[in-house]
Design a protein around this motif. Structure first.
Motif, mmCIF file in Angstrom:
data_model
loop_
_atom_site.group_PDB
_atom_site.id
_atom_site.type_symbol
_atom_site.label_atom_id
_atom_site.label_comp_id
_atom_site.label_asym_id
_atom_site.label_seq_id
_atom_site.Cartn_x
_atom_site.Cartn_y
_atom_site.Cartn_z
ATOM 1 N N PRO A 1 -24.664 24.552 -4.326
ATOM 2 C CA PRO A 1 -23.391 24.518 -3.598
ATOM 3 C C PRO A 1 -22.902 23.082 -3.389
ATOM 4 N N HIS B 1 -20.976 20.628 -1.024
ATOM 5 C CA HIS B 1 -20.633 20.512 0.391
ATOM 6 C C HIS B 1 -19.379 19.652 0.540
ATOM 7 N N GLY C 1 -16.049 23.528 2.846
ATOM 8 C CA GLY C 1 -16.437 24.339 1.704
ATOM 9 C C GLY C 1 -17.906 24.207 1.392
ATOM 10 N N ARG C 2 -18.498 25.298 0.950
ATOM 11 C CA ARG C 2 -19.868 25.338 0.455
ATOM 12 C C ARG C 2 -19.871 26.203 -0.798
ATOM 13 N N VAL C 3 -19.065 25.796 -1.767
ATOM 14 C CA VAL C 3 -18.799 26.602 -2.956
ATOM 15 C C VAL C 3 -19.894 26.379 -3.995
ATOM 16 N N GLU C 4 -20.345 27.467 -4.621
ATOM 17 C CA GLU C 4 -21.404 27.394 -5.625
ATOM 18 C C GLU C 4 -20.842 26.837 -6.938
ATOM 19 N N ASN D 1 -14.814 29.412 -6.240
ATOM 20 C CA ASN D 1 -15.410 30.736 -6.412
ATOM 21 C C ASN D 1 -14.379 31.831 -6.197
ATOM 22 N N ASP E 1 -13.638 34.340 -4.238
ATOM 23 C CA ASP E 1 -14.101 34.719 -2.903
ATOM 24 C C ASP E 1 -12.873 34.978 -2.028
ATOM 25 N N ARG F 1 -15.394 33.163 2.433
ATOM 26 C CA ARG F 1 -16.632 32.990 3.199
ATOM 27 C C ARG F 1 -17.343 31.681 2.886
ATOM 28 N N ARG F 2 -17.176 31.200 1.653
ATOM 29 C CA ARG F 2 -17.815 29.933 1.265
ATOM 30 C C ARG F 2 -16.892 28.738 1.462
ATOM 31 N N HIS G 1 -13.704 26.211 0.679
ATOM 32 C CA HIS G 1 -12.976 25.724 -0.488
ATOM 33 C C HIS G 1 -13.318 24.260 -0.737
ATOM 34 N N SER G 2 -12.974 23.791 -1.935
ATOM 35 C CA SER G 2 -13.210 22.387 -2.292
ATOM 36 C C SER G 2 -11.931 21.574 -2.283
#
Length: 335
Positions: A218, A220, A229-232, A267, A269, A273-274, A276-277
């Motif tokens: 992810p 950060h 954001g914590r996007v994979e 993602n 999504d 929930r995760r 954004h960047s």
């Protein structure tokens, strides 16, 4: 190994090898004075830098405390910076935000623009912009640095040309993009200087999080000290780095030190929930949900932080940590 360029008053900085925990560094001048020089002669230089990195880990060479705020971007300037849009979900959302349709071909043929590479920002340098109305936005990305790449390379062979991996804040001016793209000639003013992570790492440092063309961790992104954001990064990446490099090299070779960006990590999504960047994605989701965007773009005084942790929670690349500022003359005038 992990490599950084310290600010030393020169255009290209001073190459150092950094310890895996980012606490210590040792000079690499006797091997290569700059990162570009190392990339130009990678096959000969890389084994020597790797040996130096191992000696640093064992404490058998002189070292000094590593401070991320003393870093320039690993390549303070580069021969080429080409940014893709590997996460097509992001492209779709942002185009919807400006009322533009997305052709089906975008899912099979990567978008890519050639950005300015002559004046990258350091990872702790401010984002200086004259007008908040330009719609200042951060874009958290992953990027790779290549060796020499021949024209017409296949995407599978392109993977072997990846020398280093790093993070990017590809600053965008959302308010300037629509009119600029409407001219039919692409980004220029709407894409100011990007900033890169303090440290660039060889793919082997990433362990099983690196599959040869994608980074599965992810990203950060924090805004004003709060998680944004914590996007994979490895999920929903439509085009991997092998494909992006091959796309860039379809009609021309790439020289050693070319930087290829992933585009904003995104993602699929819908509930967010995760996070954004970038802000533009959140604004688009707000528009769909609420009928209008509610989150403002970056303002003077806002602080952005972009970082990636390994599975043990340790920073891999160090942090891009930037504050948005007005030019000194403007800020003095408004006091």
């Amino acid at each position: 190994m992990k490599l950084a360029s310290l600010k030393d008053g020169s255009r290209d900085g001073k190459l150092v090898v950094v310890s895996r925990d980012l606490t210590r560094a040792t000079e690499a001048f006797n091997i290569a004075p700059t990162l570009q020089r190392a990339l130009d002669d990678w096959d000969r230089v890389a084994p020597r830098l790797t040996d130096l990195a191992e000696q640093l880990e064992h404490g058998s060479v002189p070292s000094f405390r590593f401070h991320e705020h003393e870093c320039a971007s690993p390549l303070p300037r580069a021969f080429q910076w080409a940014d893709g849009s590997a996460y097509v979900n992001h492209v779709e959302l942002v185009r919807k935000a400006r009322g533009a349709e997305m052709p089906d071909s975008f899912w099979t043929d990567p978008l890519m623009y050639q950005g300015g590479s002559d004046s990258f920002l350091g990872p702790r340098d401010p984002i200086t912009m004259a007008d908040e109305a330009w719609g200042i936005d951060m874009e958290g990305e992953v990027a790779v640095v290549t060796g020499d790449v021949p024209m017409g390379i296949s995407s599978s062979d392109a993977r072997a040309r990846i020398r280093l991996v790093l993070l990017v804040n590809d600053v965008s001016l959302r308010g300037l993009i629509p009119a600029e793209l409407a001219k039919g000639f692409g980004f220029f003013q709407s894409k100011p200087s990007s900033a890169f992570s303090p440290v660039a790492v060889t793919p082997d440092e990433l362990g099983d999080a690196w599959d040869g063309a994608k980074l599965h961790l992810p990203l950060h992104v924090d805004l004003n000290g709060k998680p944004f954001g914590r996007v994979e990064a490895g999920e929903d990446m439509t085009f991997d780095f092998g494909q992006l490099i091959a796309h860039a090299a379809k009609t021309r070779p790439l020289c050693a030190g070319s930087i290829i960006g992933s585009g904003t990590v995104s993602n699929k999504d819908p509930e967010g929930r995760r996070g954004h960047s970038c802000i533009a994605e959140l604004r688009m989701i707000e528009m769909i949900r609420d009928g209008k965007p509610n989150t403002p773009f970056l303002r003077f005084g806002d602080e952005v932080r972009i970082e990636m942790m390994d599975r043990s929670g340790h920073s891999i690349f160090g942090a891009i940590a930037q504050k948005v500022e007005a030019p000194l003359a403007l800020s003095t005038k408004t006091l």
